[in-house]
Design an enzyme around this catalytic site. Structure first.
Site, PDB file in Angstrom:
ATOM      1  N   ARG A  38       0.849  -1.318   0.069  1.00 31.66           N
ATOM      2  CA  ARG A  38      -0.006  -0.098   0.073  1.00 31.66           C
ATOM      3  C   ARG A  38       0.774   1.305  -0.018  1.00 31.66           C
ATOM      4  O   ARG A  38       0.430   2.320  -0.765  1.00 31.66           O
ATOM      5  CB  ARG A  38      -0.927   0.115   1.174  1.00 31.66           C
ATOM      6  N   GLY A 150      -2.017 -22.094   9.510  1.00 30.39           N
ATOM      7  CA  GLY A 150      -1.223 -22.922  10.070  1.00 30.39           C
ATOM      8  C   GLY A 150      -0.112 -22.480  10.947  1.00 30.39           C
ATOM      9  O   GLY A 150       0.575 -21.433  11.146  1.00 30.39           O
ATOM     10  N   LYS A 205      -5.832 -19.251  19.131  1.00 29.89           N
ATOM     11  CA  LYS A 205      -4.371 -19.670  19.686  1.00 29.89           C
ATOM     12  C   LYS A 205      -3.691 -18.309  19.948  1.00 29.89           C
ATOM     13  O   LYS A 205      -2.716 -18.498  20.751  1.00 29.89           O
ATOM     14  CB  LYS A 205      -3.709 -20.502  18.448  1.00 29.89           C
ATOM     15  N   ASP A 258      -0.501 -24.956  15.562  1.00 31.27           N
ATOM     16  CA  ASP A 258      -0.349 -23.421  15.741  1.00 31.27           C
ATOM     17  C   ASP A 258      -0.416 -22.883  17.019  1.00 31.27           C
ATOM     18  O   ASP A 258       0.191 -22.126  17.435  1.00 31.27           O
ATOM     19  CB  ASP A 258      -1.554 -22.428  14.819  1.00 31.27           C
ATOM     20  N   ARG A 269       4.720 -13.004  18.770  1.00 27.45           N
ATOM     21  CA  ARG A 269       4.501 -11.416  19.320  1.00 27.45           C
ATOM     22  C   ARG A 269       3.458 -11.669  20.326  1.00 27.45           C
ATOM     23  O   ARG A 269       3.548 -10.940  21.018  1.00 27.45           O
ATOM     24  CB  ARG A 269       3.957 -10.533  18.160  1.00 27.45           C
ATOM     25  N   ASN A 270       2.379 -12.507  20.273  1.00 32.88           N
ATOM     26  CA  ASN A 270       1.582 -12.802  21.284  1.00 32.88           C
ATOM     27  C   ASN A 270       2.075 -13.368  22.822  1.00 32.88           C
ATOM     28  O   ASN A 270       1.834 -12.872  23.493  1.00 32.88           O
ATOM     29  CB  ASN A 270       0.455 -13.933  20.801  1.00 32.88           C
ATOM     30  N   GLU A 294      -2.237  -9.934  17.284  1.00 32.03           N
ATOM     31  CA  GLU A 294      -3.430 -10.098  17.200  1.00 32.03           C
ATOM     32  C   GLU A 294      -4.391 -10.490  18.346  1.00 32.03           C
ATOM     33  O   GLU A 294      -5.725 -10.385  18.560  1.00 32.03           O
ATOM     34  CB  GLU A 294      -3.843 -11.010  16.013  1.00 32.03           C
TER      35      GLU A 294
END
Length: 350
Positions: A38, A150, A205, A258, A269-270, A294
């Site tokens: 973008r 996945g 997850k 996953d 990151r989670n 996320e």
């Protein structure tokens, strides 16, 4: 792996984050592929350096990969050479509806309204608690669509390390095209018809991984992590089945696979957000530092959706209490530990 006499593909990957770039690089080794960014400055820099310095530094991009910031030109390129087109939406969950609206305006004018579309985002939309396929179907009625998901870290895929993914769709043609686009060498693609199950696994997850990170940050031990993963899997399965998924999907790549990767991997990151919370940092400070996860974005929406179908998600509820209600991490853990004993196979939650 290409099938005998299978039509050759032309692939457009929309979204030049780490995952979109890794997938575009993989596809370009098999088929003509264009990656749309973008940001024109990012696209120009990637084309000049042959590297995505912002998201995948120090990993060279194949010379065959085209890069563009012109969405119309990117889509028009799919009509070249009579090859079978495939669109890969690798935009974040928060940008999926906007990108689909852009496609709805452009694809019919270009004669591409029947182009298969596969998406890679995972989560529930923050404002509406919709899953990705629900967003796509509303914006693009009648679209041939599916999810590619996945246990996968983009950097490892871009480095050519082994990975196994699942493409989920009720359309056999889309499953075949996506497999043809990516399956080969170290990247394996398995097919599933359980789109809901694959998407619920991909969403939940991330939330469970935040919980595991919090537990590790609190130094609760590997026993606690194993318990969170196992009960988290039960939570995912219970919720998915209530939404129409097949229970066995959650024992596969997009469920257990996953979950284990995201809850234990150093590149997650989670998990990192959870580790920081468990170590005592404030949630607002963690997110302000630039970490995007996320699981944080979709946790509250997932909980709302679960309540609407009368499903208990105790781990997700505990994560939401820490993230949004100011509950101390150890207090949330204590509340989980205080839950009544129950049969392990019970559908009642916990």
């Amino acid at each position: 792996m290409s099938q005998p006499n299978a039509p050759s593909l032309r692939v457009a990957v929309l979204g030049a984050g780490s995952w979109g770039t890794a997938l575009a690089a993989a596809a370009s080794r098999r088929h003509p592929t264009i990656l749309w960014a973008r940001d024109p400055a990012q696209a120009a820099d990637m084309a000049a350096r042959r590297e995505n310095a912002r998201y995948l530094p120090n990993i060279a991009l194949p010379q065959a990969l085209e890069i563009s910031s012109d969405l119309d030109a990117t889509l028009r390129s799919l009509k070249q050479d009579g090859k079978t087109p495939l669109i890969v939406l690798s935009v974040p969950m928060a940008g999926l509806a906007t990108t689909c609206a852009e496609l709805a305006r452009r694809l019919p004018a270009l004669g591409l309204q029947d182009t298969p579309i596969v998406w890679t985002c995972k989560g529930f939309e923050a404002d509406t608690a919709r899953l990705p396929h629900e967003i796509v179907r509303e914006a693009l009625p009648g679209a041939i669509g599916g999810a590619l998901s996945g246990p996968s870290f983009a950097r490892e895929v871009a480095q050519g390390l082994p990975v196994a993914l699942t493409v989920a769709s009720d359309n056999a043609g889309l499953r075949a095209a996506t497999t043809q686009a990516f399956h080969g060498a170290a990247l394996r693609v398995y097919a599933s018809s359980d789109l809901v199950g694959v998407e619920v696994g991909g969403a939940l997850k991330n939330v469970i991984a935040v919980a595991c990170g919090i537990g590790d940050g609190l130094a609760l031990g590997t026993n606690a992590r194993a318990a969170l993963i196992t009960r988290g899997l039960a939570e995912m399965t219970r919720f998915g089945v209530a939404l129409g998924a097949q229970a066995e999907t959650f024992a596969g790549l997009t469920g257990l696979g996953d979950l284990v990767l995201t809850a234990t991997g150093d590149l997650s990151r989670n998990r990192r957000v959870g580790l920081e919370i468990g170590a005592g940092r404030k949630v607002a400070d963690i997110l302000a530092s630039g970490i995007t996860a996320e699981g944080v974005r979709c946790a509250r929406a997932a909980l709302e959706r679960a309540r609407a179908v009368n499903v208990e998600l105790p781990i997700t509820e505990a994560v939401c209490a820490v993230l949004f209600d100011g509950v101390a991490p150890m207090t949330a853990v204590s509340a989980l530990l205080a839950r009544d004993a129950r049969d392990e196979q019970s559908d009642g939650g916990g």
